[in-house]
Design a protein around this motif. Sequence first.
Motif, mmCIF file in Angstrom:
data_model
loop_
_atom_site.group_PDB
_atom_site.id
_atom_site.type_symbol
_atom_site.label_atom_id
_atom_site.label_comp_id
_atom_site.label_asym_id
_atom_site.label_seq_id
_atom_site.Cartn_x
_atom_site.Cartn_y
_atom_site.Cartn_z
ATOM 1 N N HIS A 230 0.870 71.285 126.030
ATOM 2 C CA HIS A 230 -0.539 71.321 125.624
ATOM 3 C C HIS A 230 -0.725 72.326 124.487
ATOM 4 C CE1 HIS A 230 -2.542 68.814 128.627
ATOM 5 N NE2 HIS A 230 -1.782 69.345 129.566
ATOM 6 N N ASP A 252 -7.291 71.258 124.873
ATOM 7 C CA ASP A 252 -6.944 70.491 123.676
ATOM 8 C C ASP A 252 -7.434 69.051 123.786
ATOM 9 O OD1 ASP A 252 -5.238 69.483 125.568
ATOM 10 O OD2 ASP A 252 -3.384 69.996 124.523
ATOM 11 N N CYS A 253 -8.324 68.813 124.771
ATOM 12 C CA CYS A 253 -8.960 67.504 124.984
ATOM 13 C C CYS A 253 -7.994 66.437 125.468
ATOM 14 C CB CYS A 253 -9.672 67.014 123.715
ATOM 15 S SG CYS A 253 -10.811 68.200 122.986
ATOM 16 N N THR A 254 -6.884 66.851 126.051
ATOM 17 C CA THR A 254 -5.908 65.889 126.544
ATOM 18 C C THR A 254 -5.677 66.056 128.043
ATOM 19 O OG1 THR A 254 -3.969 67.301 126.156
ATOM 20 C CG2 THR A 254 -4.696 65.879 124.330
ATOM 21 N N THR A 268 0.277 60.865 127.751
ATOM 22 C CA THR A 268 -0.753 61.779 127.259
ATOM 23 C C THR A 268 -1.990 60.977 126.911
ATOM 24 O OG1 THR A 268 0.847 63.360 126.365
ATOM 25 C CG2 THR A 268 -1.394 63.461 125.493
ATOM 26 N N THR A 270 -5.701 61.225 125.258
ATOM 27 C CA THR A 270 -6.619 62.039 124.461
ATOM 28 C C THR A 270 -8.030 61.542 124.714
ATOM 29 O OG1 THR A 270 -4.944 62.414 122.761
ATOM 30 C CG2 THR A 270 -7.242 62.810 122.154
ATOM 31 N N SER A 273 -12.500 64.665 120.851
ATOM 32 C CA SER A 273 -12.237 65.845 120.031
ATOM 33 C C SER A 273 -13.465 66.739 120.024
ATOM 34 C CB SER A 273 -11.865 65.442 118.594
ATOM 35 O OG SER A 273 -12.927 64.740 117.983
#
Length: 605
Positions: A230, A252-254, A268, A270, A273
Amino acid sequence: MSYKKTFTFPASPTTERGSSTKLSSHKEKVVYTSGKTVIVRNLKNPGLTTTYGGHIQNATVARISPSGYYCASADAVGNVRIWDVVGEEQILKGEYRALSGKINDLAWDGESKRIIAVGDGRDKFGHAFMADTGSSTGEIIGHSKSINAVAIRHQRPFKAVTAGDDSGIVFHAGVPFKYDKTIKTHSKFVQDVKFSPSGDHFVSVGSDYKVFLYDGKTGETVAEITDSPHKGSIFAASWSADSRSVVTSAADCTVKLWDAETRKAVTTWTVGSGVDYHQIGNTWNDDINIVSLSLTGDLSVFDPRVGDKPTQVYSAPQKAVNSIIATKDQSTFIAGTADGRVYSYSVADGRSSVLGGQGHPAFLTGIAAASSDVAYSIGYDDHVREIDTKSDSYLPAAVKTASQPKSIAAAADGTVFVSEVDVVEAFRSNQKVAELKPKYTPSAVAASGSTVAVGAENNKTYLYNWTGSDFTEIGTLEANTAPISVLDFSPDGTMIAVGDTRGKIILYNVQERKSITSHWGAHTSRVNSLSWTANSQNVASGSLDTNVYVWSVPKPIRRVAIKEASGPGGVNAVQWLNGGKDGQLVSSGADAVVRVWEVTFPAST
């Protein structure tokens, strides 16, 4: 008349930037807290979602026992309440003062007998106790700062692990629980720790972007997972039911899925953002779905078997619902909230979603429907904004008010009336067309045809004829004995219900300017909302006293009492769907939970 609750639209979890929000699961249920309310949300069958409102202070974390019979929930001042989740009574099993400050996390042991609560306190940061008696079952020590997370190994020999702001992880042997060792693998705040269901390992994640695996029996560090790391603080971790996979959520928005055996990143996701999409909590639900929490309160559901996007996104208010209006579709409505957002709800599919476009950046005061397709909202940004209810989005148009708006109403000719601190303004086509500067202080406004009613702080309601460009006073209603808080004309325009800050509702004849009944006085506090059925025969009211009443015009003494229809903070909004033809009434308030009631009317009304 009678009633029953048919559906609950839950609020979203309370979140705070830079802090982990604890979610948990039990079978198909996701458990979390929102304000003072505990939400037990059923993802497979939304109709089985329940809420618990027993906390006086803001609730911070809730977890169902492994047996599934009880839930332990904690609050911001150190209390833990244990209550029955089987049945509707939600009987309190016990309440204990675990800490002298906020509780950040708690955990059950595998036998559903012992609980460890951790957080912030003056004398200690953790407390281990029996769920049925509250008696101590050991010491939780070894930390010098607030503890963020705790986990208990469900197999014997029992072990417990805690993680805190001192960058340390403390491994405890049990039972009784006692200090074993301090683990210094992280260099910054440790946000979460979790034992695998098998008990063989536990995982830790932190603000240093790192993930570590440990031996569940000895606490020895097994490995750091370094594959595809991350790029932001990691706030939460959860295990799969087979103990082979770990999921993490980060700033990190993941959301990342890891293979615990190979220590490789498998998937992963996402989410978006920007700050709003920081992932600050997660849980592994019903052995299949992963649920991750965004800072906005959105719950994204991921299925590791399919796709690179969420299979579902659940969006709902985090702050109080202040206003509700029905839309053209008889099973849908929109609700405005204390954080300025407006949400669209559908009773047919049990879903809610936030409206698009630029809404209010802060507190939304009220919403009024101008037609079946257009509505207007007001807020503390001192603007009137237009909503297209067909597309569930705000339109670009907005007009500024002279001062902070209190109440809004819309007339059939498209005019929008806004009562403010010392003026009532009229807008049409996003332009100001008139204003009324009375000698009294306006507190509420309503409109029907060419008649506009303005409630006042002096206990009176003033009636005006609206010419399309000017106000002409035509009468005064004076039976209320407290400042007016809400007004609503009957659909046929012959009557107006006037609620005040003492809980009294007076029904007036508009033409004669006389009181029809003053028997509607069951509320014990401020009346916040009124809603008429389409046939002008019944009125629903919601109050600060948390109750909803349904009143009968033909028989004023007859009423339906929906006690504790909302959590602490009261009912802010009530609204009939489809004009009450199907008996569907929705209500909401300070707890941001929207409830749907089915009211049965006698044939005579």
